[in-house]
Write a protein that holds these residues in place. Sequence first.
Motif, PDB file in Angstrom:
ATOM      1  N   GLU A  60       1.381  12.405   6.097  1.00  0.00           N
ATOM      2  CA  GLU A  60       0.638  12.278   4.843  1.00  0.00           C
ATOM      3  C   GLU A  60      -0.281  11.062   4.876  1.00  0.00           C
ATOM      4  O   GLU A  60      -1.427  11.116   4.430  1.00  0.00           O
ATOM      5  CB  GLU A  60       1.601  12.182   3.664  1.00  0.00           C
ATOM      6  CG  GLU A  60       0.918  12.077   2.315  1.00  0.00           C
ATOM      7  CD  GLU A  60       1.890  11.988   1.159  1.00  0.00           C
ATOM      8  OE1 GLU A  60       1.430  11.906   0.008  1.00  0.00           O
ATOM      9  OE2 GLU A  60       3.118  12.001   1.395  1.00  0.00           O
ATOM     10  N   THR A  61       0.248   9.944   5.393  1.00  0.00           N
ATOM     11  CA  THR A  61      -0.541   8.723   5.507  1.00  0.00           C
ATOM     12  C   THR A  61      -0.275   8.092   6.867  1.00  0.00           C
ATOM     13  O   THR A  61       0.793   8.300   7.476  1.00  0.00           O
ATOM     14  CB  THR A  61      -0.187   7.699   4.408  1.00  0.00           C
ATOM     15  OG1 THR A  61       1.229   7.459   4.426  1.00  0.00           O
ATOM     16  CG2 THR A  61      -0.594   8.202   3.042  1.00  0.00           C
ATOM     17  N   THR A 109      11.695  -0.455  -9.141  1.00  0.00           N
ATOM     18  CA  THR A 109      11.073   0.550  -8.279  1.00  0.00           C
ATOM     19  C   THR A 109      11.660   0.473  -6.873  1.00  0.00           C
ATOM     20  O   THR A 109      12.228  -0.555  -6.471  1.00  0.00           O
ATOM     21  CB  THR A 109       9.547   0.359  -8.181  1.00  0.00           C
ATOM     22  OG1 THR A 109       9.269  -0.946  -7.648  1.00  0.00           O
ATOM     23  CG2 THR A 109       8.892   0.502  -9.548  1.00  0.00           C
ATOM     24  N   CYS A 121       4.993   9.075   6.079  1.00  0.00           N
ATOM     25  CA  CYS A 121       4.153   7.899   6.284  1.00  0.00           C
ATOM     26  C   CYS A 121       4.389   7.392   7.705  1.00  0.00           C
ATOM     27  O   CYS A 121       5.475   6.902   8.024  1.00  0.00           O
ATOM     28  CB  CYS A 121       4.505   6.819   5.260  1.00  0.00           C
ATOM     29  SG  CYS A 121       3.601   5.278   5.479  1.00  0.00           S
ATOM     30  N   GLU A 143       0.816  -1.215   0.000  1.00  0.00           N
ATOM     31  CA  GLU A 143       0.000   0.000   0.000  1.00  0.00           C
ATOM     32  C   GLU A 143       0.852   1.268   0.000  1.00  0.00           C
ATOM     33  O   GLU A 143       0.297   2.377   0.023  1.00  0.00           O
ATOM     34  CB  GLU A 143      -0.931   0.010   1.216  1.00  0.00           C
ATOM     35  CG  GLU A 143      -1.997  -1.068   1.202  1.00  0.00           C
ATOM     36  CD  GLU A 143      -3.047  -0.826   0.125  1.00  0.00           C
ATOM     37  OE1 GLU A 143      -3.287   0.348  -0.215  1.00  0.00           O
ATOM     38  OE2 GLU A 143      -3.620  -1.814  -0.377  1.00  0.00           O
ATOM     39  N   LEU A 144       2.163   1.134  -0.022  1.00  0.00           N
ATOM     40  CA  LEU A 144       3.033   2.301  -0.002  1.00  0.00           C
ATOM     41  C   LEU A 144       3.217   2.876  -1.398  1.00  0.00           C
ATOM     42  O   LEU A 144       2.837   2.268  -2.400  1.00  0.00           O
ATOM     43  CB  LEU A 144       4.397   1.915   0.593  1.00  0.00           C
ATOM     44  CG  LEU A 144       4.386   1.398   2.027  1.00  0.00           C
ATOM     45  CD1 LEU A 144       5.802   1.036   2.461  1.00  0.00           C
ATOM     46  CD2 LEU A 144       3.773   2.412   2.979  1.00  0.00           C
ATOM     47  N   LYS A 145       3.801   4.060  -1.459  1.00  0.00           N
ATOM     48  CA  LYS A 145       4.105   4.699  -2.733  1.00  0.00           C
ATOM     49  C   LYS A 145       5.488   4.251  -3.209  1.00  0.00           C
ATOM     50  O   LYS A 145       6.417   4.087  -2.400  1.00  0.00           O
ATOM     51  CB  LYS A 145       4.077   6.216  -2.596  1.00  0.00           C
ATOM     52  CG  LYS A 145       2.703   6.803  -2.332  1.00  0.00           C
ATOM     53  CD  LYS A 145       2.718   8.320  -2.449  1.00  0.00           C
ATOM     54  CE  LYS A 145       3.731   8.931  -1.496  1.00  0.00           C
ATOM     55  NZ  LYS A 145       3.690  10.413  -1.515  1.00  0.00           N
ATOM     56  N   TYR A 146       5.633   4.083  -4.526  1.00  0.00           N
ATOM     57  CA  TYR A 146       6.900   3.661  -5.117  1.00  0.00           C
ATOM     58  C   TYR A 146       7.286   4.621  -6.239  1.00  0.00           C
ATOM     59  O   TYR A 146       6.428   5.303  -6.817  1.00  0.00           O
ATOM     60  CB  TYR A 146       6.799   2.225  -5.645  1.00  0.00           C
ATOM     61  CG  TYR A 146       6.735   1.204  -4.533  1.00  0.00           C
ATOM     62  CD1 TYR A 146       7.861   0.509  -4.138  1.00  0.00           C
ATOM     63  CD2 TYR A 146       5.535   0.970  -3.856  1.00  0.00           C
ATOM     64  CE1 TYR A 146       7.800  -0.405  -3.104  1.00  0.00           C
ATOM     65  CE2 TYR A 146       5.469   0.068  -2.810  1.00  0.00           C
ATOM     66  CZ  TYR A 146       6.603  -0.622  -2.438  1.00  0.00           C
ATOM     67  OH  TYR A 146       6.552  -1.506  -1.403  1.00  0.00           O
ATOM     68  N   GLU A 147       8.578   4.657  -6.521  1.00  0.00           N
ATOM     69  CA  GLU A 147       9.076   5.461  -7.632  1.00  0.00           C
ATOM     70  C   GLU A 147       9.990   4.615  -8.507  1.00  0.00           C
ATOM     71  O   GLU A 147      10.632   3.666  -8.026  1.00  0.00           O
ATOM     72  CB  GLU A 147       9.826   6.691  -7.124  1.00  0.00           C
ATOM     73  CG  GLU A 147      11.042   6.378  -6.269  1.00  0.00           C
ATOM     74  CD  GLU A 147      11.675   7.631  -5.699  1.00  0.00           C
ATOM     75  OE1 GLU A 147      11.106   8.718  -5.867  1.00  0.00           O
ATOM     76  OE2 GLU A 147      12.747   7.520  -5.073  1.00  0.00           O
ATOM     77  N   ASP A 162       7.858   6.564  -0.095  1.00  0.00           N
ATOM     78  CA  ASP A 162       7.413   7.135   1.177  1.00  0.00           C
ATOM     79  C   ASP A 162       8.578   7.329   2.139  1.00  0.00           C
ATOM     80  O   ASP A 162       9.480   6.487   2.221  1.00  0.00           O
ATOM     81  CB  ASP A 162       6.390   6.213   1.844  1.00  0.00           C
ATOM     82  CG  ASP A 162       5.007   6.343   1.250  1.00  0.00           C
ATOM     83  OD1 ASP A 162       4.499   7.467   1.183  1.00  0.00           O
ATOM     84  OD2 ASP A 162       4.446   5.302   0.849  1.00  0.00           O
TER      85      ASP A 162
END
Length: 217
Positions: A159-160, A68, A131, A50-54, A72
């Motif tokens: 943020e989360t 990736t 996060c 559920e985390l953000k990835y780049e 976060d």
Amino acid sequence: MQIHYLSEKNSVLNHFLAEIRDVNRHKDAMRFRRNIERIGEIMSYELSQELKYESIEIQTPLGIKNTTKIADKIVLCSILRAGLAMHLGFLNYFDQAENGFISAYRHHPDNDDNFEIRVEYQAIADINDKCLLVVDPMLATGQSIVAVYNRLMERGHPETIHIAVIIAAPEGIAYLEKHLPENCHLWIGALDKKLNEQSYIVPGLGDAGDLAYGIKL
């Protein structure tokens, strides 16, 4: 609040949950702590989805690999003292996380079953726009987690928010749903039947802090 139940499908998580509940294994504090840590690792993996990835490029000995990495900025906060072993499991996976520790306990002013939650010691990194992961093995009434959440929000605005518990009672889940914002994620290892008259989880496992670190005064 988004709720994630992790033991609905059979996995090694259920194996470790069975071991930490087993009264015949409770004399082995080291085993109990290690199983709590391993459950923390399993929950970390599930939560990581559920985390953000780049996107990044990695140079290998034979070329370039597009892949990736976690985007976060994570702050991992455990509720003392029961959360310490679980904290290690999460830190094994989120090894770049900043850390925090906060105490919350039941105070019985009249030496009966009535109690209030006291939040005292706290040491935590900046949580603004990050996060925030809050970990605690047991979600009974939910009052401790809400008290900790309210104290943390005095320090900043993440943020989360993800809250991870190993064993939860329905009463505690309902309390969090009432008092926490809708964008929180609640991760639950196992859902138990109810709370007893002393507000302990049934069947539960007993006092996680005592089992891990010895009986307190």
